[in-house]
Design an enzyme around this catalytic site. Structure first.
Site, PDB file in Angstrom:
ATOM      1  N   CYS A   1     -31.294  16.042  -0.009  1.00  0.00           N
ATOM      2  CA  CYS A   1     -31.149  16.328   1.416  1.00  0.00           C
ATOM      3  C   CYS A   1     -32.552  16.502   1.984  1.00  0.00           C
ATOM      4  CB  CYS A   1     -30.320  17.599   1.582  1.00  0.00           C
ATOM      5  SG  CYS A   1     -30.155  18.140   3.288  1.00  0.00           S
TER       6      CYS A   1
ATOM      7  N   CYS B   1     -28.351  23.692  18.512  1.00  0.00           N
ATOM      8  CA  CYS B   1     -26.962  24.054  18.171  1.00  0.00           C
ATOM      9  C   CYS B   1     -26.910  25.533  17.782  1.00  0.00           C
ATOM     10  CB  CYS B   1     -26.437  23.175  17.040  1.00  0.00           C
ATOM     11  SG  CYS B   1     -26.434  21.416  17.452  1.00  0.00           S
TER      12      CYS B   1
ATOM     13  N   SER C   1     -27.519  11.492   9.680  1.00  0.00           N
ATOM     14  CA  SER C   1     -26.592  12.374  10.395  1.00  0.00           C
ATOM     15  C   SER C   1     -27.171  12.716  11.769  1.00  0.00           C
ATOM     16  CB  SER C   1     -26.399  13.648   9.570  1.00  0.00           C
ATOM     17  OG  SER C   1     -25.505  14.534  10.205  1.00  0.00           O
TER      18      SER C   1
ATOM     19  N   CYS D   1     -36.144  21.784  14.968  1.00  0.00           N
ATOM     20  CA  CYS D   1     -35.204  20.871  15.612  1.00  0.00           C
ATOM     21  C   CYS D   1     -35.067  21.278  17.066  1.00  0.00           C
ATOM     22  CB  CYS D   1     -33.839  20.939  14.923  1.00  0.00           C
ATOM     23  SG  CYS D   1     -32.642  19.730  15.579  1.00  0.00           S
TER      24      CYS D   1
ATOM     25  N   GLU E   1     -38.130  22.003   4.558  1.00  0.00           N
ATOM     26  CA  GLU E   1     -37.446  22.182   3.283  1.00  0.00           C
ATOM     27  C   GLU E   1     -36.693  20.928   2.892  1.00  0.00           C
ATOM     28  OE1 GLU E   1     -36.496  26.903   3.210  1.00  0.00           O
ATOM     29  OE2 GLU E   1     -35.145  25.718   4.429  1.00  0.00           O
TER      30      GLU E   1
ATOM     31  N   CYS F   1     -26.079  23.392   4.446  1.00  0.00           N
ATOM     32  CA  CYS F   1     -26.169  22.819   5.787  1.00  0.00           C
ATOM     33  C   CYS F   1     -26.396  23.896   6.832  1.00  0.00           C
ATOM     34  CB  CYS F   1     -24.872  22.113   6.154  1.00  0.00           C
ATOM     35  SG  CYS F   1     -24.720  20.505   5.438  1.00  0.00           S
TER      36      CYS F   1
ATOM     37  N   ASN G   1     -21.496  27.730   7.173  1.00  0.00           N
ATOM     38  CA  ASN G   1     -22.376  28.552   6.343  1.00  0.00           C
ATOM     39  C   ASN G   1     -22.992  29.623   7.227  1.00  0.00           C
ATOM     40  OD1 ASN G   1     -22.246  27.040   3.813  1.00  0.00           O
ATOM     41  ND2 ASN G   1     -23.264  25.408   4.961  1.00  0.00           N
TER      42      ASN G   1
ATOM     43  N   SER H   1     -22.108  14.440  13.965  1.00  0.00           N
ATOM     44  CA  SER H   1     -21.740  15.856  13.962  1.00  0.00           C
ATOM     45  C   SER H   1     -20.934  16.145  15.220  1.00  0.00           C
ATOM     46  CB  SER H   1     -23.005  16.721  13.921  1.00  0.00           C
ATOM     47  OG  SER H   1     -23.671  16.521  12.699  1.00  0.00           O
ATOM     48  N   LEU H   2     -19.620  16.027  15.114  1.00  0.00           N
ATOM     49  CA  LEU H   2     -18.772  16.157  16.302  1.00  0.00           C
ATOM     50  C   LEU H   2     -18.432  17.631  16.582  1.00  0.00           C
ATOM     51  CD1 LEU H   2     -17.491  14.254  18.414  1.00  0.00           C
ATOM     52  CD2 LEU H   2     -15.378  14.372  17.085  1.00  0.00           C
ATOM     53  N   HIS H   3     -17.820  18.275  15.613  1.00  0.00           N
ATOM     54  CA  HIS H   3     -17.542  19.724  15.652  1.00  0.00           C
ATOM     55  C   HIS H   3     -16.541  20.194  16.695  1.00  0.00           C
ATOM     56  CE1 HIS H   3     -20.692  19.639  12.787  1.00  0.00           C
ATOM     57  NE2 HIS H   3     -21.714  19.842  13.581  1.00  0.00           N
TER      58      HIS H   3
ATOM     59  N   GLU I   1     -33.398  16.468  13.863  1.00  0.00           N
ATOM     60  CA  GLU I   1     -32.447  15.471  14.360  1.00  0.00           C
ATOM     61  C   GLU I   1     -33.089  14.107  14.088  1.00  0.00           C
ATOM     62  OE1 GLU I   1     -29.413  14.826  15.428  1.00  0.00           O
ATOM     63  OE2 GLU I   1     -30.103  12.785  15.779  1.00  0.00           O
TER      64      GLU I   1
ATOM     65  N   CYS J   1     -26.630  26.798  14.013  1.00  0.00           N
ATOM     66  CA  CYS J   1     -27.548  26.244  13.016  1.00  0.00           C
ATOM     67  C   CYS J   1     -28.878  26.990  13.056  1.00  0.00           C
ATOM     68  CB  CYS J   1     -27.779  24.756  13.304  1.00  0.00           C
ATOM     69  SG  CYS J   1     -29.011  23.997  12.233  1.00  0.00           S
TER      70      CYS J   1
END
Ligand code: SAH
Length: 382
Positions: free
Chosen positions: A127, A138, A219, A134, A114, A365, A322, A242-244, A186, A141
């Site tokens: 985007c 995570c 990213s 992926c 997508e 996202c 999200n 992407s630390l989070h 990724e 996600c």
């Protein structure tokens, strides 16, 4: 508070994409310098290369019937050899009064990816996906929960951007100035194709799409060696990490790659990227209710960043979570989010909160995943 992977199953990390389904080679996969040779090898005069590049990259004309400077009887053969159709539209969803458009594409081997085109006042951002699926697993996600199907080729990545540009041009709606590698995949796990795609985007017309590198953001979950390598490419793109979570204990669970490269190594690599490229890096931080949104973690995040200096090397981008199917996690409460922002600001850390475009169409996202419904649509030849 124990971090707890809600799905109850930890997915393996996958670095090596399966080698199946290599997409057909396309004009955009060739280095500009090799294109002339390719047309000559196909028995055409060398000047055809410049004509073809002008059609595809500059005029964004992807229908060989429009290439009227080419003899009509040549067009089909040229198209077949150099311009295989890489992206087949399966469906399109729009929201925000038509300003956000998510396209589901079927690739030559049936893999689904997508991309999302987002128009804001005065700028447009595309985007893009860099892998079908992926392998980074995570837990928050949707793409990561679906696993990795395969890497995308340079041309498959570039074609997403070209499509957005063509659409904007057809609508007289301005240009696509920004590209973010925040769709599926990724990007640094598909390093070569992604760097090739970036080069193609920033190469001036007619050999490339003629964008500014400053408008491009790559990213990453924090593939440290690839971050160091990217810093050496002489590509002034923005890097987002992407630390989070600011601590290894929580990040080990939220971003499984942390089991290989720790918070300090990932943040060091981001700092090094900023130092070498003089481009401010972006630290992405999703806010998940009662997981990583505590006040002490805001303070710890400020510590982790400021320990490396405050010369403007970094900026924090907070992303309200999200929702994704099957996940029990929620976005943080508004007052908790405000307190998180306040604490970073109080320490002088530049911070913004990302707006969550496209939620209604699962285009925000972390929501990009081929759903059941998508797979059915693709099968019926949509
Ligand atoms: N693999 C890359 C790029 C794709 S994801 C990366 O991880 O950086 C782009 C951004 O969306 C990342 O910061 C990612 O962590 C974030 N994201 C993933 N799932 C999300 C969700 N459910 N809600 C909000 N952001 C999410």
């Amino acid at each position: 508070m124990g971090a707890d992977i809600e799905s109850g199953r930890a997915l393996p990390l996958v670095f090596e994409a399966p080698r199946k389904g290599k997409p057909p080679k396309h004009w955009a996969d060739l280095e500009p310098a090799d294109r002339k040779e390719a047309v000559v090898a196909a028995g055409l005069p060398g000047y055809r290369a410049a004509q073809l590049s002008k059609h595809w990259f500059e005029r964004l004309s992807h229908d060989p019937d429009e290439w009227t400077d080419l003899p009509a009887d040549l067009r089909a053969a040229v198209a077949e050899q150099f311009f295989p159709l890489l992206l087949n539209t399966v469906s399109e969803k729009t929201t925000d009064n038509g300003d956000t458009i998510k396209t589901l594409w079927k690739l030559h081997d049936g893999a689904l990816v997508e991309s999302v085109l987002m128009q804001y006042p005065g700028r447009t951002t595309m985007c893009v996906s860099s892998q079908a699926g992926c392998g980074m697993a995570c837990p928050f996600c949707a793409t990561g929960q679906g696993g990795l199907q395969r890497n995308m080729s340079t041309a498959e990545i570039v074609a997403q951007v070209a499509d957005g540009m063509r659409r904007m041009r057809a609508d007289g709606a301005g240009r696509v100035g920004n590209v973010v590698f925040m769709g599926m995949g990724e990007p640094l796990a598909n390093y070569k194709a992604v760097v090739g795609a970036v080069r193609s985007m920033i190469t001036p017309n007619p050999d490339g799409l003629g964008m500014s590198a400053r408008g491009i953001t790559v990213s990453t979950v924090g593939l440290v060696p690839a971050m160091h390598k990217l810093a050496e490419e002489q590509l002034p793109v923005t890097l987002a990490l992407s630390l989070h979570a600011p601590d290894d204990e929580l990040r080990d669970e939220l971003v499984p790659i942390n089991n290989r490269w720790k918070v300090d190594e990932a943040v060091d690599a981001a700092w090094e990227y900023a130092r070498k490229t003089r481009r401010r890096v972006s630290i992405e931080y999703i806010l998940i209710k009662d997981m990583n949104d505590q006040a002490f973690r805001a303070d710890l995040l400020a510590d982790v960043l400021l320990r490396r200096g405050d010369w403007g090397w970094v900026h924090v981008n907070l992303i309200p979570l999200n929702p994704t199917p099957g996940s029990k996690w929620d976005a943080s409460r508004p007052e908790v989010q405000r307190e998180f922002v306040r604490r970073l600001e109080a320490r002088g850390v530049p911070v913004t909160v990302r707006d969550t475009r496209g939620q209604e169409i699962d285009g925000a996202c972390g929501q990009l995943a081929a759903s059941e419904e998508d797979v059915v649509a693709a099968r019926s030849g949509g």
